[in-house]
Design an enzyme around this catalytic site. Sequence first.
Site, PDB file in Angstrom:
ATOM      1  N   GLY A   9       2.262  37.175 -50.133  1.00 49.43           N
ATOM      2  CA  GLY A   9       2.709  36.733 -48.818  1.00 49.43           C
ATOM      3  C   GLY A   9       1.529  36.560 -47.895  1.00 49.43           C
ATOM      4  O   GLY A   9       0.485  37.206 -48.076  1.00 49.43           O
TER       5      GLY A   9
ATOM      6  N   HIS B 100       7.416  42.490 -44.135  1.00 46.97           N
ATOM      7  CA  HIS B 100       5.973  42.575 -43.902  1.00 46.97           C
ATOM      8  C   HIS B 100       5.472  41.330 -43.165  1.00 46.97           C
ATOM      9  O   HIS B 100       4.732  41.440 -42.175  1.00 46.97           O
ATOM     10  CB  HIS B 100       5.275  42.736 -45.260  1.00 46.97           C
ATOM     11  N   GLU B 101       5.885  40.146 -43.634  1.00 43.42           N
ATOM     12  CA  GLU B 101       5.392  38.904 -43.018  1.00 43.42           C
ATOM     13  C   GLU B 101       5.992  38.698 -41.629  1.00 43.42           C
ATOM     14  O   GLU B 101       5.297  38.248 -40.712  1.00 43.42           O
ATOM     15  CB  GLU B 101       5.673  37.700 -43.918  1.00 43.42           C
TER      16      GLU B 101
ATOM     17  N   HIS C  34       4.067  40.723 -39.169  1.00 45.78           N
ATOM     18  CA  HIS C  34       2.780  40.103 -38.801  1.00 45.78           C
ATOM     19  C   HIS C  34       2.941  39.189 -37.582  1.00 45.78           C
ATOM     20  O   HIS C  34       2.054  39.119 -36.731  1.00 45.78           O
ATOM     21  CB  HIS C  34       2.245  39.247 -39.952  1.00 45.78           C
TER      22      HIS C  34
ATOM     23  N   CYS D 128      -1.788  44.542 -48.072  1.00 43.84           N
ATOM     24  CA  CYS D 128      -1.913  43.368 -47.212  1.00 43.84           C
ATOM     25  C   CYS D 128      -3.232  42.669 -47.521  1.00 43.84           C
ATOM     26  O   CYS D 128      -4.254  43.333 -47.703  1.00 43.84           O
ATOM     27  CB  CYS D 128      -1.890  43.810 -45.752  1.00 43.84           C
ATOM     28  N   LEU D 129      -3.217  41.345 -47.579  1.00 45.06           N
ATOM     29  CA  LEU D 129      -4.448  40.599 -47.863  1.00 45.06           C
ATOM     30  C   LEU D 129      -5.494  40.805 -46.757  1.00 45.06           C
ATOM     31  O   LEU D 129      -6.672  40.553 -46.984  1.00 45.06           O
ATOM     32  CB  LEU D 129      -4.148  39.101 -48.029  1.00 45.06           C
TER      33      LEU D 129
ATOM     34  N   GLN E 236      -2.888  35.579 -40.018  1.00 46.67           N
ATOM     35  CA  GLN E 236      -3.923  36.086 -40.928  1.00 46.67           C
ATOM     36  C   GLN E 236      -4.999  35.054 -41.242  1.00 46.67           C
ATOM     37  O   GLN E 236      -6.039  35.399 -41.793  1.00 46.67           O
ATOM     38  CB  GLN E 236      -3.286  36.563 -42.242  1.00 46.67           C
TER      39      GLN E 236
END
Length: 150
Positions: free
Chosen positions: A46, A131-132, A135, A89-90, A51
């Site tokens: 994701g 999660h997304e 963000h 998380c990336l 990000q």
Amino acid sequence: MAKLKIVKFGDPMLRKVSRPVTEITPRIVTLIDDMIETMRAEGGCGLAAVQVGVLRRIAVIEVEEGNVIELINPKIIAFAGEQTEQEGCLSNPGEYGITKRPKAVTVRAMNRHGEEFEVSGSDLLARAICHECDHLDGKLYIDVQIRPLD
Ligand code: NI
């Protein structure tokens, strides 16, 4: 398509609230394509626009290979149950935490053609959706983390 640079934890950008998309321009479509390429290149499931430095309410998710879910202005409209699982998380590569999330969620969003749709998911997909969406409101998984992964 182009691979984009990912903003990392500690950057104040990640704490900002993203703005809704009011018009799906060619630039937005290109951004979504680039986000998909970036997510795949980094091995994530994701990625949110913030990000990659764009404060727009857009996220991409690929929990099942080849099945990319593109979310524009997503809103979680239903959730049920509970799960306690590992999350990363990336923007925080190599780190993981244990979080508590709903077991299942339904999200309503727009696709790149401006059409509204709903998708329901459980387990990993539900975690990814939560999660997304977080963000887009400047929230990170460490905010809902119960404890770091040992
Ligand atoms: Ni993330």
